[in-house]
Motif scaffolding. Structure first.
Motif, mmCIF file in Angstrom:
data_model
loop_
_atom_site.group_PDB
_atom_site.id
_atom_site.type_symbol
_atom_site.label_atom_id
_atom_site.label_comp_id
_atom_site.label_asym_id
_atom_site.label_seq_id
_atom_site.Cartn_x
_atom_site.Cartn_y
_atom_site.Cartn_z
ATOM 1 N N LEU A 9 -7.838 -4.706 0.002
ATOM 2 C CA LEU A 9 -6.788 -4.022 -0.756
ATOM 3 C C LEU A 9 -7.144 -3.943 -2.237
ATOM 4 O O LEU A 9 -6.850 -2.942 -2.897
ATOM 5 C CB LEU A 9 -5.443 -4.734 -0.568
ATOM 6 N N LYS A 10 -7.774 -4.993 -2.762
ATOM 7 C CA LYS A 10 -8.175 -4.983 -4.167
ATOM 8 C C LYS A 10 -9.232 -3.914 -4.401
ATOM 9 O O LYS A 10 -9.216 -3.236 -5.436
ATOM 10 C CB LYS A 10 -8.712 -6.363 -4.574
ATOM 11 N N ARG A 11 -10.138 -3.724 -3.453
ATOM 12 C CA ARG A 11 -11.156 -2.684 -3.603
ATOM 13 C C ARG A 11 -10.517 -1.297 -3.644
ATOM 14 O O ARG A 11 -10.905 -0.442 -4.436
ATOM 15 C CB ARG A 11 -12.155 -2.755 -2.447
ATOM 16 N N ILE A 12 -9.540 -1.085 -2.779
ATOM 17 C CA ILE A 12 -8.853 0.210 -2.771
ATOM 18 C C ILE A 12 -8.115 0.404 -4.090
ATOM 19 O O ILE A 12 -8.074 1.506 -4.655
ATOM 20 C CB ILE A 12 -7.875 0.313 -1.584
ATOM 21 N N GLU A 13 -7.541 -0.671 -4.593
ATOM 22 C CA GLU A 13 -6.827 -0.605 -5.875
ATOM 23 C C GLU A 13 -7.786 -0.240 -7.005
ATOM 24 O O GLU A 13 -7.453 0.557 -7.883
ATOM 25 C CB GLU A 13 -6.175 -1.963 -6.150
ATOM 26 N N ILE A 14 -8.994 -0.824 -6.985
ATOM 27 C CA ILE A 14 -10.003 -0.490 -7.999
ATOM 28 C C ILE A 14 -10.375 0.986 -7.899
ATOM 29 O O ILE A 14 -10.449 1.698 -8.903
ATOM 30 C CB ILE A 14 -11.258 -1.369 -7.812
ATOM 31 N N ALA A 15 -10.590 1.459 -6.658
ATOM 32 C CA ALA A 15 -10.937 2.869 -6.446
ATOM 33 C C ALA A 15 -9.838 3.787 -6.967
ATOM 34 O O ALA A 15 -10.116 4.834 -7.561
ATOM 35 C CB ALA A 15 -11.179 3.126 -4.962
ATOM 36 N N LEU A 16 -8.583 3.404 -6.752
ATOM 37 C CA LEU A 16 -7.451 4.202 -7.226
ATOM 38 C C LEU A 16 -7.425 4.262 -8.748
ATOM 39 O O LEU A 16 -7.274 5.343 -9.335
ATOM 40 C CB LEU A 16 -6.140 3.615 -6.702
ATOM 41 N N LYS A 17 -7.590 3.125 -9.401
ATOM 42 C CA LYS A 17 -7.482 3.088 -10.864
ATOM 43 C C LYS A 17 -8.617 3.867 -11.536
ATOM 44 O O LYS A 17 -8.398 4.512 -12.566
ATOM 45 C CB LYS A 17 -7.442 1.639 -11.340
ATOM 46 N N MET A 30 -6.025 8.215 -2.807
ATOM 47 C CA MET A 30 -6.192 6.779 -2.983
ATOM 48 C C MET A 30 -4.847 6.055 -2.927
ATOM 49 O O MET A 30 -4.747 4.944 -2.401
ATOM 50 C CB MET A 30 -6.871 6.480 -4.328
ATOM 51 N N VAL A 31 -3.793 6.686 -3.453
ATOM 52 C CA VAL A 31 -2.448 6.110 -3.360
ATOM 53 C C VAL A 31 -2.046 5.987 -1.896
ATOM 54 O O VAL A 31 -1.521 4.956 -1.454
ATOM 55 C CB VAL A 31 -1.420 6.971 -4.126
#
Length: 342
Positions: free
Chosen positions: A127-135, A296-297
Motif C-alpha cells: 500500500l505504501k508503494r501505491i501511495e508513493i506512485a500516487l504522490k 492511482m487513487v
C-alpha cells in the motif's frame, strides 16, 4: 529569497567533500547548516567544479559556463512554481550561482528499492508503494498544469523527507513549454527512463514524462532496476511489457510487502496495465498525467474497498455479541440482586 553567497559557502564548510550528499544532472548538492536561521539544515546546489557529462553517457562534456546557465534555468523554473507537497520546495538562491532547497534526509526511492544495507529500512509495504506512485503522479500532473516538463523522472530523483513523504526533485533538465517552443533544446534524460520516441526537440511533449513515470511505476511494482545488465533483457520495459501482455502478473510483482496476496490481485493488474500504457511505443495512446493520478487513487482505494466487507462482518458480530450480553443481563437481574455476565 535571496541568500548571502558567502554565508552559503560557510554553511557548507567551503563546499567540503564531507558535506557532499548528491550529484545532479549538472551540479553537486551539499548539506548546509544555516546558523543564522537556528541551525536550519538545507540542501545547496552548485555547478560542479570540473567538467561533467549530462545524464546521457553519449553526450558531450558540459563546460562550467553551460553548467551555470543550466543552474540559472533551474532556479528560474523552480522559483516560478507555487508550493506543492509532492515537489521539492525551492527556498531561494544566491546571485544565481547557488540554489537552496529543502533538505531530504531519507534518501531516494532508488535506494529504498534497490540498495540493501543495515542502514536502509525494509522495502515499503504494498500500500505504501501505491501511495508513493500516487504522490509522484500528482507531482507530474502538477508540473504539467504549470506548463513544465521535468524530462528526468526516475527513482533517483524521488526523495524522501523526514516524514518519509516522497517528493519529485532535480529540475536540472526541466523546461518551460512556452520557452521551449521559442528556443528548442536537444533531447535529454537518463538511459532506461528516456522515451525512445523523443528523438528530436519537436517530439517533446507531456507524454515524454509519462513514459519515464511508467518506468518508475514498473520499478515500484517489481523492485527491478530500470536497466540491469546482469539480466536479459536488461531493460525493465522490454522484460515487463511482454509478461503483462501474456497475463503473467505474478512474475512481475516482487519485493515482498504483501503484493502477492489475494486482495491485491486486481490492484496489481490495474497498476501494470497502466504502466504498460505509459511506456507504449504509440505515444498518442499513452494516458495523461491527470488520468494516471486518477487511476492511482482507484488502485489505492481498491484493496481497502475489497477488505471492507470483512471489517463490516466483524463489526456486526461485535454488535450482536454486545446485544446478546445485554439481554442476558436483563433476564438474570432480580430486585435486590445483580448478576454480572462477563
Amino acid at each position: 529569497m535571496e541568500f548571502d553567497y558567502e554565508k552559503l559557502v560557510s554553511a557548507t564548510d567551503g563546499f567540503s567533500p564531507s558535506r557532499l550528499i548528491g550529484k545532479g544532472s549538472h551540479g553537486y548538492v551539499y548539506e548546509g547548516l544555516l546558523h543564522e536561521e537556528h541551525n536550519r539544515v538545507v540542501a545547496i546546489k552548485t555547478p560542479s567544479l570540473s567538467l561533467s557529462r549530462s545524464s546521457q553517457p553519449s553526450s558531450p562534456l558540459i563546460t562550467k559556463t553551460e553548467q551555470m546557465k543550466k543552474l540559472e534555468d533551474e532556479i528560474k523554473i523552480m522559483s516560478s512554481l507555487p508550493y506543492n507537497p509532492h515537489v521539492l520546495t525551492f527556498l531561494g538562491h544566491a546571485e544565481k550561482r547557488l540554489m537552496v532547497v529543502e533538505y531530504m534526509p531519507n534518501g531516494s526511492l532508488h535506494q529504498l528499492l534497490h540498495v540493501s544495507s543495515s542502514a536502509t529500512p525494509p522495502r515499503p509495504t504494498w500500500l505504501k508503494r501505491i501511495e508513493i506512485a500516487l504522490k509522484i503522479a500528482r507531482a507530474v500532473h502538477f508540473l504539467h498544469e504549470q506548463g513544465i516538463l521535468h524530462r528526468d523522472i526516475k527513482s533517483d530523483n524521488i526523495l524522501f523527507d523526514s516524514s518519509w513523504e516522497p517528493k519529485l526533485a532535480d529540475f536540472g533538465l526541466a523546461v518551460d513549454l512556452v520557452a521551449e517552443k521559442k528556443a528548442p533544446t536537444a533531447p535529454a534524460g537518463t538511459i532506461g527512463y528516456l522515451d525512445p520516441s523523443y528523438t528530436s526537440p519537436e517530439k517533446l511533449s507531456a507524454k515524454t514524462d509519462v513514459y519515464s513515470y511508467g518506468v518508475v511505476l514498473l520499478e515500484i511494482v517489481s523492485c527491478r532496476k530500470a536497466i540491469d545488465v546482469s539480466r536479459s533483457p536488461a531493460s525493465i520495459v522490454d522484460w515487463a511489457v511482454p509478461l503483462i501482455e501474456e497475463g503473467k502478473i505474478g512474475e512481475i510483482c516482487g519485493g515482498g510487502g504483501g503484493g502477492g496476496s489475494g486482495v491485491f490481485v486486481e490492484t496489481n493488474l490495474r497498476l501494470l496495465r497502466m504502466a504498460a500504457r505509459c511506456v507504449s511505443s504509440d505515444v498518442e495512446s499513452r494516458p495523461s498525467s491527470g488520468e494516471i493520478a486518477a487511476e492511482m487513487v482507484a488502485c489505492l482505494t481498491e484493496p481497502v474497498r475489497r477488505s471492507l466487507p470483512l471489517w463490516i462482518s466483524f463489526f456486526r458480530g461485535v454488535v450482536k455479541l454486545k446485544r446478546r450480553k445485554k439481554r442476558l443481563r436483563e433476564r438474570m437481574t432480580w430486585p435486590g440482586q445483580t448478576c454480572r455476565v462477563r
